[in-house]
Design a protein around this motif. Structure first.
Motif, PDB file in Angstrom:
ATOM      1  N   UNK A 149      54.145  27.064  20.057  1.00 27.92           N
ATOM      2  CA  UNK A 149      53.926  26.880  18.628  1.00 27.92           C
ATOM      3  C   UNK A 149      55.063  26.092  17.986  1.00 27.92           C
ATOM      4  N   UNK A 150      56.289  26.301  18.456  1.00 25.60           N
ATOM      5  CA  UNK A 150      57.422  25.537  17.925  1.00 25.60           C
ATOM      6  C   UNK A 150      57.255  24.054  18.214  1.00 25.60           C
TER       7      UNK A 150
ATOM      8  N   UNK B  93      54.095  29.082  11.745  1.00 30.46           N
ATOM      9  CA  UNK B  93      53.746  30.473  11.482  1.00 30.46           C
ATOM     10  C   UNK B  93      53.455  31.235  12.759  1.00 30.46           C
ATOM     11  N   UNK B  94      52.770  30.570  13.697  1.00 24.63           N
ATOM     12  CA  UNK B  94      52.500  31.209  14.981  1.00 24.63           C
ATOM     13  C   UNK B  94      53.801  31.532  15.712  1.00 24.63           C
TER      14      UNK B  94
ATOM     15  N   UNK C 297      55.210  36.858  25.700  1.00 24.20           N
ATOM     16  CA  UNK C 297      54.778  36.426  24.380  1.00 24.20           C
ATOM     17  C   UNK C 297      55.532  35.219  23.866  1.00 24.20           C
ATOM     18  N   UNK C 298      56.711  34.951  24.443  1.00 20.21           N
ATOM     19  CA  UNK C 298      57.467  33.780  23.997  1.00 20.21           C
ATOM     20  C   UNK C 298      56.813  32.471  24.443  1.00 20.21           C
ATOM     21  N   UNK C 299      55.839  32.549  25.365  1.00 20.18           N
ATOM     22  CA  UNK C 299      55.023  31.370  25.652  1.00 20.18           C
ATOM     23  C   UNK C 299      54.322  30.899  24.385  1.00 20.18           C
ATOM     24  N   UNK C 300      53.912  31.846  23.561  1.00 16.61           N
ATOM     25  CA  UNK C 300      53.240  31.522  22.305  1.00 16.61           C
ATOM     26  C   UNK C 300      54.238  30.917  21.325  1.00 16.61           C
ATOM     27  N   UNK C 301      55.411  31.538  21.214  1.00 15.88           N
ATOM     28  CA  UNK C 301      56.423  31.039  20.276  1.00 15.88           C
ATOM     29  C   UNK C 301      56.901  29.642  20.651  1.00 15.88           C
ATOM     30  N   UNK C 302      57.193  29.431  21.941  1.00 17.36           N
ATOM     31  CA  UNK C 302      57.710  28.131  22.377  1.00 17.36           C
ATOM     32  C   UNK C 302      56.676  27.030  22.164  1.00 17.36           C
TER      33      UNK C 302
ATOM     34  N   UNK D 232      56.012  18.768  16.462  1.00 23.86           N
ATOM     35  CA  UNK D 232      55.324  17.578  16.943  1.00 23.86           C
ATOM     36  C   UNK D 232      54.292  17.012  15.995  1.00 23.86           C
ATOM     37  N   UNK D 233      53.581  17.873  15.250  1.00 24.57           N
ATOM     38  CA  UNK D 233      52.483  17.383  14.411  1.00 24.57           C
ATOM     39  C   UNK D 233      52.924  16.301  13.423  1.00 24.57           C
ATOM     40  N   UNK D 234      53.960  16.541  12.601  1.00 29.00           N
ATOM     41  CA  UNK D 234      54.361  15.473  11.672  1.00 29.00           C
ATOM     42  C   UNK D 234      55.064  14.305  12.357  1.00 29.00           C
ATOM     43  N   UNK D 235      55.879  14.587  13.393  1.00 27.28           N
ATOM     44  CA  UNK D 235      56.578  13.500  14.078  1.00 27.28           C
ATOM     45  C   UNK D 235      55.589  12.584  14.795  1.00 27.28           C
TER      46      UNK D 235
END
Length: 384
Positions: free
Chosen positions: A51-52, A338-339, A44-49, A57-60
């Motif tokens: 999503x992080x 949030x994800x 499940x940490x595939x999802x966390x990593x 990345x989105x704003x940068x």
């Protein structure tokens, strides 16, 4: 009602492919866990990593790509998505898969917010809200077709085949965007002063906080649907695909309804109408003690799952149209944060106390999201 321009269709399809790729991991989590010989909470940490990375990345990346022609930017981002999903499919171990997955989701950090940000240059102002919610229908279509298909393929052929499918669809999207988008679409870059104005707007920041809260509330349980239903109901891959299909069909209906009626109900009320049914589903989740009841409990959640983000995007644009490029990027960042928070928290809860507390953690987050949403509305609608 005036028809929307055809150029929005490849953007909708791109969001469909992005959504399918993002949701491929939750849909194939059982198979990844078994194949890579790691616990479900670790897989499940595939999802966390991922999503992080999307969160940061989105704003940068919004600042880095500000001057890029959107035809080239969006096409290249989908080409990257396809290549990295192929790399994921042939990963020799979990560490390699983690690294390739994190690199792959650079594309969602670019495509989804930048597609929304350039809509204002493709449609007249009176169609802007409907156009933004329209291209986000792609995410709900991904939940109807992409997520169940990935879960079914993963359970019957292997998770690698699901990732290869995402790669092929990504290449198709890149070509379609390249052929359909006009040259010269370049939303104006936000100045440092505009970024300060964005961060200084309490209405915008509270709205972004709503996205963070309801995304965390969803993904604390949504990330682990596959192992949850396997443990509690003993679902087969086909049954799991059907549950995802019901959830996704509800999401599609909810997003279409939001797209059609957002201008009538208003953006602030639209958000509340999307978050409330998700809270109802999380509250009622323990009642899903049979396959039929589980499908029934998922329907309200699906209705609000994707329509909430569509309404949030339109809400941000309505609050400050000139700051939309920054606020939408921040909203995407909050969604992915949030994800990450939800998936990480859910994994911790599973490792320490099992699946029983997941829905309650999500329900509390939804109540907080509704409270903050009401606060955001009061800030946005107060007299200047």
């Amino acid at each position: 009602m005036t028809a929307l321009p055809r150029v929005l269709w490849p953007l909708l399809f791109g969001n469909f492919v992005i959504g399918t790729g993002v949701m491929a991991v939750p849909g194939t989590l059982n198979e990844i866990s078994t194949s890579m010989q790691v616990p479900v909470s670790t897989a499940g940490q595939l999802i966390s990593a991922a999503a992080t990375l999307m969160c940061l990345g989105a704003p940068l990346l919004a600042g880095i790509v500000a001057g890029w022609d959107r035809r080239r930017l969006l096409a290249l981002s989908m080409l990257w998505y396809g290549l990295l999903h192929l790399a994921c499919a042939f990963a020799p171990g979990f560490g390699w898969l983690m690294a390739m997955r994190v690199l792959a989701v650079i594309s969602p950090a670019i495509f989804t917010p930048q597609a929304a940000a350039c809509v204002g240059l493709l449609v007249p102002p009176e169609q802007r809200g409907r156009a933004i919610t329209f291209i986000f229908v792609g995410w709900s279509v991904a939940s109807v077709l992409g997520m169940p298909l990935a879960a079914f393929i993963g359970g019957t052929v292997g998770w690698q085949a699901a990732f290869i499918l995402v790669a092929v669809l990504s290449f198709v999207t890149a070509l379609w965007v390249w052929r359909a988008m006009p040259d010269g679409v370049k939303p104006p870059a936000l100045s440092l002063a505009a970024w300060r104005q964005t961060f200084g707007s309490s209405a915008l920041m509270l709205t972004v906080a709503v996205t963070l809260l309801y995304s965390a509330g969803q993904f604390v349980l949504l990330s682990y649907f596959a192992p949850y239903f396997r443990q509690t109901l003993g679902t087969t891959p086909g049954e799991l695909s059907l549950l995802f299909l019901v959830f996704g069909a509800s999401g599609f209906i909810g997003n279409v309804l939001m797209s059609r009626h957002i201008e009538r109900v208003g953006v602030h009320r639209g958000v509340m109408l999307a978050v409330a049914p998700m809270a109802v589903s999380l509250l009622a989740f323990p009642l899903g003690t049979s396959f039929a009841l589980a499908m029934l409990v998922l329907v309200p959640w699906g209705l609000g799952c994707f329509s909430s983000n569509s309404a949030q995007q339109a809400r941000l644009v309505s609050i400050a149209p000139s700051l939309a490029a920054g606020s939408i990027a921040l909203n995407s960042s909050a969604m992915y944060a949030g994800q990450a928070i939800g998936a990480g928290s859910g994994g911790w809860l599973i490792a320490n106390s099992g699946f029983g507390l997941l829905n309650w953690a999500g329900f509390v987050a939804m109540l907080l999201a509704m409270a903050v949403s009401a606060w955001a509305t009061s800030r946005a609608t107060r007299p200047a």
